[in-house]
Motif scaffolding. Structure first.
Motif, PDB file in Angstrom:
ATOM      1  N   ILE A 161       2.112   9.163  -5.115  1.00  0.00           N
ATOM      2  CA  ILE A 161       1.675   9.886  -5.296  1.00  0.00           C
ATOM      3  C   ILE A 161       2.049  11.138  -4.496  1.00  0.00           C
ATOM      4  O   ILE A 161       2.109  12.585  -5.323  1.00  0.00           O
ATOM      5  CB  ILE A 161      -0.128   9.907  -4.654  1.00  0.00           C
ATOM      6  N   VAL A 162       3.133  11.039  -3.893  1.00  0.00           N
ATOM      7  CA  VAL A 162       3.298  12.508  -3.108  1.00  0.00           C
ATOM      8  C   VAL A 162       4.449  12.610  -4.102  1.00  0.00           C
ATOM      9  O   VAL A 162       4.222  13.687  -4.255  1.00  0.00           O
ATOM     10  CB  VAL A 162       4.365  11.937  -1.840  1.00  0.00           C
ATOM     11  N   SER A 163       5.181  12.148  -5.325  1.00  0.00           N
ATOM     12  CA  SER A 163       6.158  11.897  -5.362  1.00  0.00           C
ATOM     13  C   SER A 163       6.019  12.593  -6.588  1.00  0.00           C
ATOM     14  O   SER A 163       6.561  13.563  -7.775  1.00  0.00           O
ATOM     15  CB  SER A 163       7.129  11.079  -5.823  1.00  0.00           C
ATOM     16  N   LEU A 164       5.095  12.093  -7.534  1.00  0.00           N
ATOM     17  CA  LEU A 164       4.389  12.583  -9.277  1.00  0.00           C
ATOM     18  C   LEU A 164       3.566  14.063  -8.795  1.00  0.00           C
ATOM     19  O   LEU A 164       3.686  14.374  -9.768  1.00  0.00           O
ATOM     20  CB  LEU A 164       3.494  11.503  -9.994  1.00  0.00           C
ATOM     21  N   THR A 165       2.917  14.089  -8.177  1.00  0.00           N
ATOM     22  CA  THR A 165       2.353  16.311  -7.800  1.00  0.00           C
ATOM     23  C   THR A 165       3.223  16.491  -7.403  1.00  0.00           C
ATOM     24  O   THR A 165       2.878  17.321  -8.195  1.00  0.00           O
ATOM     25  CB  THR A 165       0.972  15.248  -6.238  1.00  0.00           C
ATOM     26  N   THR A 202      13.961  12.438  -4.251  1.00  0.00           N
ATOM     27  CA  THR A 202      13.523  12.455  -2.757  1.00  0.00           C
ATOM     28  C   THR A 202      12.766  13.106  -1.820  1.00  0.00           C
ATOM     29  O   THR A 202      12.752  11.941  -0.637  1.00  0.00           O
ATOM     30  CB  THR A 202      15.169  14.158  -2.699  1.00  0.00           C
ATOM     31  N   VAL A 203      11.424  14.124  -1.440  1.00  0.00           N
ATOM     32  CA  VAL A 203      10.480  14.079  -0.003  1.00  0.00           C
ATOM     33  C   VAL A 203       9.850  12.797  -0.687  1.00  0.00           C
ATOM     34  O   VAL A 203       9.833  12.271   0.071  1.00  0.00           O
ATOM     35  CB  VAL A 203      10.168  14.965  -0.947  1.00  0.00           C
ATOM     36  N   GLY A 204       9.741  11.772  -1.507  1.00  0.00           N
ATOM     37  CA  GLY A 204       9.137  10.713  -2.030  1.00  0.00           C
ATOM     38  C   GLY A 204       9.966   9.284  -0.679  1.00  0.00           C
ATOM     39  O   GLY A 204       9.001   8.799  -0.187  1.00  0.00           O
ATOM     40  N   LEU A 205      10.863   9.483  -1.177  1.00  0.00           N
ATOM     41  CA  LEU A 205      11.044   8.409  -0.440  1.00  0.00           C
ATOM     42  C   LEU A 205      11.902   8.667   1.158  1.00  0.00           C
ATOM     43  O   LEU A 205      11.694   7.508   1.778  1.00  0.00           O
ATOM     44  CB  LEU A 205      13.432   8.581  -0.942  1.00  0.00           C
ATOM     45  N   ALA A 206      12.166  10.103   1.663  1.00  0.00           N
ATOM     46  CA  ALA A 206      12.363  10.715   2.854  1.00  0.00           C
ATOM     47  C   ALA A 206      10.927  10.835   3.646  1.00  0.00           C
ATOM     48  O   ALA A 206      11.134  10.417   4.380  1.00  0.00           O
ATOM     49  CB  ALA A 206      12.371  12.122   2.602  1.00  0.00           C
ATOM     50  N   SER A 207       9.227  10.466   3.138  1.00  0.00           N
ATOM     51  CA  SER A 207       8.391  10.404   3.736  1.00  0.00           C
ATOM     52  C   SER A 207       8.391   8.622   3.813  1.00  0.00           C
ATOM     53  O   SER A 207       7.772   8.395   4.747  1.00  0.00           O
ATOM     54  CB  SER A 207       7.307  10.620   2.599  1.00  0.00           C
ATOM     55  N   GLY A 208       8.342   7.794   3.202  1.00  0.00           N
ATOM     56  CA  GLY A 208       8.826   6.801   2.897  1.00  0.00           C
ATOM     57  C   GLY A 208       9.588   5.975   4.002  1.00  0.00           C
ATOM     58  O   GLY A 208       8.968   4.891   5.275  1.00  0.00           O
ATOM     59  N   ALA A 209      11.001   6.906   4.319  1.00  0.00           N
ATOM     60  CA  ALA A 209      12.052   6.565   5.636  1.00  0.00           C
ATOM     61  C   ALA A 209      11.241   6.449   7.147  1.00  0.00           C
ATOM     62  O   ALA A 209      11.212   6.012   7.784  1.00  0.00           O
ATOM     63  CB  ALA A 209      13.311   7.367   5.091  1.00  0.00           C
ATOM     64  N   VAL A 210      10.749   7.923   6.555  1.00  0.00           N
ATOM     65  CA  VAL A 210      10.284   8.012   8.320  1.00  0.00           C
ATOM     66  C   VAL A 210       9.571   7.532   8.275  1.00  0.00           C
ATOM     67  O   VAL A 210       9.354   7.371   9.372  1.00  0.00           O
ATOM     68  CB  VAL A 210      10.125  10.213   7.979  1.00  0.00           C
ATOM     69  N   GLN A 262       1.062  -1.352  -0.137  1.00  0.00           N
ATOM     70  CA  GLN A 262       0.022   0.068   0.059  1.00  0.00           C
ATOM     71  C   GLN A 262       0.868   1.311   0.519  1.00  0.00           C
ATOM     72  O   GLN A 262       0.493   2.452  -0.382  1.00  0.00           O
ATOM     73  CB  GLN A 262      -1.476  -0.133   1.257  1.00  0.00           C
ATOM     74  N   ASP A 263       1.880   1.110   0.687  1.00  0.00           N
ATOM     75  CA  ASP A 263       3.266   2.767   0.429  1.00  0.00           C
ATOM     76  C   ASP A 263       3.434   2.544  -0.700  1.00  0.00           C
ATOM     77  O   ASP A 263       3.688   3.683  -0.781  1.00  0.00           O
ATOM     78  CB  ASP A 263       4.294   2.032   2.050  1.00  0.00           C
ATOM     79  N   ILE A 264       4.160   1.316  -1.465  1.00  0.00           N
ATOM     80  CA  ILE A 264       4.404   1.428  -2.827  1.00  0.00           C
ATOM     81  C   ILE A 264       3.629   2.913  -3.433  1.00  0.00           C
ATOM     82  O   ILE A 264       4.210   4.246  -4.459  1.00  0.00           O
ATOM     83  CB  ILE A 264       4.301   0.660  -3.898  1.00  0.00           C
ATOM     84  N   PRO A 265       2.328   3.083  -4.125  1.00  0.00           N
ATOM     85  CA  PRO A 265       1.148   3.761  -4.394  1.00  0.00           C
ATOM     86  C   PRO A 265       1.235   5.083  -4.426  1.00  0.00           C
ATOM     87  O   PRO A 265       1.339   6.205  -4.585  1.00  0.00           O
ATOM     88  CB  PRO A 265      -0.074   3.131  -4.825  1.00  0.00           C
TER      89      PRO A 265
END
Length: 115
Positions: free
Chosen positions: A21-25, A38-46, A14-17
Motif C-alpha cells: 500500500i505504501v509503495s503503490l500509493t 525503495t521507500v517501501g523496503l526501507a519502511s519494512g527494514a525500519v 500483515q506487513d506485506i500488504p
C-alpha cells in the motif's frame, strides 16, 4: 508450533500488504517505480530493526512487559472510541454499532483467553 512463531508469521504476513500500500500509493503519486519501491523496503527494514530492539528491550525489562502491553492495548481501544465511534454513530445506528462492538470485543477476549 509455538504461539510466538505463529504471531511472528501473522505480523509478517500483515506487513506485506501494508508495504504494498505504501509503495503503490507512492507509485501512483510520483509516477515512478524505483523511489516508491525503495521507500517501501526501507519502511519494512525500519520496522524489522525496531522489532528486534523491542525484543531485546523487553528481554531486559521483563517485569514491564504486562504494563507495556496493557498500555498499547488501552491506546488502541482509546483510538477506536475517540476516532471511529463518532463516525459510526453519525448515521443514527447507535444500538446496532454498540452491540456489534461489544460482541466483537467479548469474542476477542474469549479467543484470547481460551487459546
Amino acid at each position: 508450533m509455538d504461539k510466538g512463531y505463529i504471531t511472528a508469521i501473522a505480523i509478517a504476513v500483515q506487513d506485506i500488504p501494508e508495504g504494498l500500500i505504501v509503495s503503490l500509493t507512492l507509485m501512483v503519486m510520483k509516477d515512478k517505480v524505483l523511489v516508491p519501491l525503495t521507500v517501501g523496503l526501507a519502511s519494512g527494514a525500519v520496522e524489522s530493526l525496531f522489532s528486534l530492539l523491542g525484543f531485546y528491550t523487553f528481554d531486559v525489562f521483563k517485569e514491564a512487559l504486562a504494563f507495556g502491553l496493557g498500555l498499547g492495548g488501552g491506546a488502541m481501544v482509546y483510538i477506536i472510541i475517540k476516532e471511529v465511534f463518532p463516525e459510526v454513530y453519525s448515521d443514527g445506528s447507535s444500538l446496532l454499532s454498540t452491540v456489534g462492538f461489544l460482541l466483537g470485543f467479548l469474542l476477542m477476549l474469549l479467543l484470547d483467553t481460551s487459546l
